[in-house]
Design an enzyme around this catalytic site. Sequence first.
Site, short mmCIF file in Angstrom:
data_model
loop_
_atom_site.label_atom_id
_atom_site.label_comp_id
_atom_site.label_asym_id
_atom_site.label_seq_id
_atom_site.Cartn_x
_atom_site.Cartn_y
_atom_site.Cartn_z
N CYS A 116 0.72 -1.24 0.04
CA CYS A 116 0.29 0.11 0.03
C CYS A 116 0.89 1.39 -0.06
O CYS A 116 0.42 2.41 -0.37
CB CYS A 116 -1.05 -0.06 1.11
SG CYS A 116 -2.13 -1.22 1.31
N HIS A 257 -3.16 6.92 3.01
CA HIS A 257 -3.78 5.61 2.30
C HIS A 257 -4.98 5.48 2.98
O HIS A 257 -5.46 5.60 4.14
CB HIS A 257 -2.80 4.63 2.67
CG HIS A 257 -3.37 3.16 2.52
ND1 HIS A 257 -3.53 2.79 1.12
CD2 HIS A 257 -3.47 1.98 3.09
CE1 HIS A 257 -4.11 1.59 1.12
NE2 HIS A 257 -4.01 1.18 2.56
N ASN A 287 -10.37 0.29 -0.31
CA ASN A 287 -8.87 0.09 -0.29
C ASN A 287 -8.45 -0.54 -1.55
O ASN A 287 -8.44 -1.50 -1.70
CB ASN A 287 -8.37 -0.92 1.10
CG ASN A 287 -7.06 -0.86 0.94
OD1 ASN A 287 -6.20 -0.45 0.07
ND2 ASN A 287 -6.52 -1.51 2.05
#
Length: 336
Positions: A116, A257, A287
């Site tokens: 990520c 994020h 996500n």
Amino acid sequence: MGKINAIITGVGGYIPDYVLDNEELSRLVDTNDEWIMSRVGIKERRILNEEGLGTSYMARKAVKQLIQKTGVNPDSIDALILATSTADYQFPSTASIVLGKLGLKNAFAYDLWGACCGFIYALDTAAAMIQSGRYKKIVVVGADKMSSVVDYKDRQTCPLFGDGAAATLVEATEEENIGLVDSYFRADGKGLPFLHLKAGGSVCPPNHFTVDHGLHYLYQEGRTVFRYAVTSMSDDCALIAERNGLNKDNIRFVVPHQANIRIIEAVAKRLEMPMDKVMVNIEHFGNTSAATIPLALWENENCLKRGDNLILTAFGAGFVHGAIYYKWAYDGQTAT
């Protein structure tokens, strides 16, 4: 010749058409909208469900839009760096597939596997390449088809993830007081037991056993990941802010994020930032791993003005984490 700075000159993005909302998800697994929203803040996510299409398809769409928006000559692009954890194949690189489909004749390409954190790692890498004076234009992409590694029978993980891609054009300039100013990255190697994809690599190659036992799906121990993510992203942002004289008054946006709304809120609280100065799109995208930060920039481009101070921050499998101080280089409303 003056000091070379690296600036983002445009953002392109792509999200699949298919929307998997919480109501539909509740028919696949034992969950409901209230449970998902209260814990992670996700209402829906986009899924690339057409057969035979992978991460490169979304990345190509994002880069194509980027080229059209910026008007950059494709032959002038020196490199393409694609951050992903869901490559089309073990090899060749997904970046090389995107490059070939778009006909970038004078560029080289490679994948960067930073989970990520992949996009901010790749952005920092591209900036360093440009600041060396050897390159002038680099495309940086964050793209992931997370639906390809999600078990839709696992109520703990399947509500979290979606698919998407976004791309930035990073260019050289001698203008001062814009571009990538500072970065801080770390990896501690503690994360393997808590967040991983067990099978498919050289340690555990695919076979009948790995397929039969669901070892090609993402595994996450949510509480541990949550705790590390909050601490790491908060500390990294605080460090970047302190050493650059940034605070809630002169930071225009924090761009975190998009893993969990509670993580995002905790980072904002640590910086004493109101939530209207934090870019959040997790409710409708979920996500998307390496794509979350560039998708947030893409979606909010028209809100950005030249000179805006941004902090980009992420945390991912490994554990890897970090933050970037970036000073925006153009008025987003003028982008076509």
